[in-house]
Design an enzyme around this catalytic site. Sequence first.
Site, short mmCIF file in Angstrom:
data_model
loop_
_atom_site.label_atom_id
_atom_site.label_comp_id
_atom_site.label_asym_id
_atom_site.label_seq_id
_atom_site.Cartn_x
_atom_site.Cartn_y
_atom_site.Cartn_z
N ILE A 157 -68.82 45.90 44.52
CA ILE A 157 -68.20 44.59 44.36
C ILE A 157 -66.98 44.52 45.27
CG2 ILE A 157 -67.12 42.98 42.74
CD1 ILE A 157 -68.71 44.37 40.50
N LYS A 159 -63.47 44.18 47.00
CA LYS A 159 -62.06 44.34 46.66
C LYS A 159 -61.83 45.01 45.31
CE LYS A 159 -60.17 43.51 49.57
NZ LYS A 159 -60.14 44.32 50.83
N THR A 160 -62.66 45.98 44.99
CA THR A 160 -62.48 46.75 43.76
C THR A 160 -62.14 48.22 44.05
OG1 THR A 160 -64.85 47.24 43.64
CG2 THR A 160 -64.07 45.30 42.43
N TRP A 208 -76.61 48.31 54.25
CA TRP A 208 -76.82 47.17 53.34
C TRP A 208 -78.29 46.78 53.33
CZ3 TRP A 208 -72.67 46.78 50.54
CH2 TRP A 208 -71.39 46.92 51.08
N HIS A 213 -73.19 43.50 50.32
CA HIS A 213 -72.65 43.49 48.96
C HIS A 213 -73.68 42.93 47.96
CE1 HIS A 213 -68.55 44.89 49.62
NE2 HIS A 213 -68.54 44.19 50.73
N HIS A 258 -57.85 38.85 52.05
CA HIS A 258 -58.87 39.34 52.98
C HIS A 258 -59.54 38.17 53.71
CE1 HIS A 258 -61.17 42.66 54.49
NE2 HIS A 258 -62.31 42.18 54.07
N GLN A 379 -54.20 57.39 43.04
CA GLN A 379 -53.88 56.21 42.23
C GLN A 379 -52.72 55.47 42.87
OE1 GLN A 379 -55.39 55.16 39.00
NE2 GLN A 379 -54.43 53.37 39.95
#
Length: 465
Positions: A157, A159-160, A208, A213, A258, A379
């Site tokens: 997904i 931008k995760t 892909w 995506h 983005h 992180q």
Amino acid sequence: MHPGDMHKNVSVQVDSDFALLLPSGVYEIKKMEPRSKIRKIIVFCLFLAIAGIIGFGYFCQDQVCALSKRAVILQSSDILAYNELPLHQANSISNNNNNNANSNNNGAMGGGITAMASKASAPQNIIANAGLSYEDVLNDDFQFDMDGHDVMVFLHIQKTGGTSFGRHLVRDLDLKRPCECQRQRKRCYCFRPHRNENWLFSRYSTGWKCGLHADWTELTSCVDVELDKNEGETAKRRYFYISLLREPISRYMSEYRHVRRGATWKGSRHWCLGRQASANELPACYKGKDWLDVDLDQFAGCESNLAANRQTRMLADLALVGCYNKSSMPAHERDRVMLASAKRNLAAMAYFGLTEYQKMSQYIFEETFNLRFAIPFEQHNTTISATAVSNLRADQKRRIEKLNGLDIELYVFAKNLLFQRFEHLKAKDTNFEQRYANLGNIYFKQGITEFNWDSNVDDALSTDH
């Protein structure tokens, strides 16, 4: 008696024996075959028949044999009945009161939905290759079999943090046969130890193949076919779907930034029930080749902008809501069906992580698949998107929260579920403290982490990520 009759054989049964009157007039007694022997022969034949049926169903191709096909049947009526409940009741079903979710994440929800669906009627949606669930991998004897036909499918997904996680998968896992990454291409060969077949279906391993995506709807109908074409043969594979989620407002702002820099994802197919979404179903939000320098109010004002509730849409079975045809049902009903489907699919996934909990997500992955990363996940508590969120006007923030209401509820569900899985795995790990403190600190085969991906891969903005 006529003389000619003496030349015929006469058969009578006396105490289970055959008495034959021979032409000479002398009786000859012959014993019958014991009935027990006949029964043994019958039982043996039945055993062969049953064994043949089971063997045929197991070894033959999925496309040919219905017996071996692993299909998940979701009824639209089930989802609708589930959504007729108040949200707190629906969540209690899917969470199972937050007590037994690790053993009943999918079963509790599925049972609750099915029990309520008797009064409704809707077409069935057959979902092929939906993958093994988290319940399946909880078994003590589970092992991700790279030598067999197990395949991880990464649902990426936007931008995760999926780009970073995808790179971890291809370059940082401690494997018998590490992925071979090419410097001039954004592609790695992630083959099984003893043959050139893919164990990973992702952007950096296969490309892909199911569209840019690709979402849950696209992947579940595409992966098996694409791997068959890529490997030149039909195989009976076990699929393990994995994904990452992110706090929805930060994710939305990250996507906005983005797109503002020129990203479009024009290569996405939005494939559902055998066709792409039409221009009428997904009208463009902008004219020209991109939406460069769009302001936030314009970005949020486009009704067909897929950034809103993207995580829910990409995890749901869109066939249940008429794909991208929003006129197929009322908007509130569509939203509730889509959210329930996304929760169900997420709970059934073999693995998912949260961007905000990198260490916990790494531990869950390693314990789930019995694989180890050679480095600890980083992180980043403060991001540019988080700063952008804090700078929003009050009306902008309210608008974005309303646009992403489904994602916000899905994220709360996902966070609860992630913590439940973590606690379950932690309780089983007798060496937890040491393991958790040293995630990623293992000896790694030389050369695997020397490849500097960032300096060799050009992440184009428009359609590649």
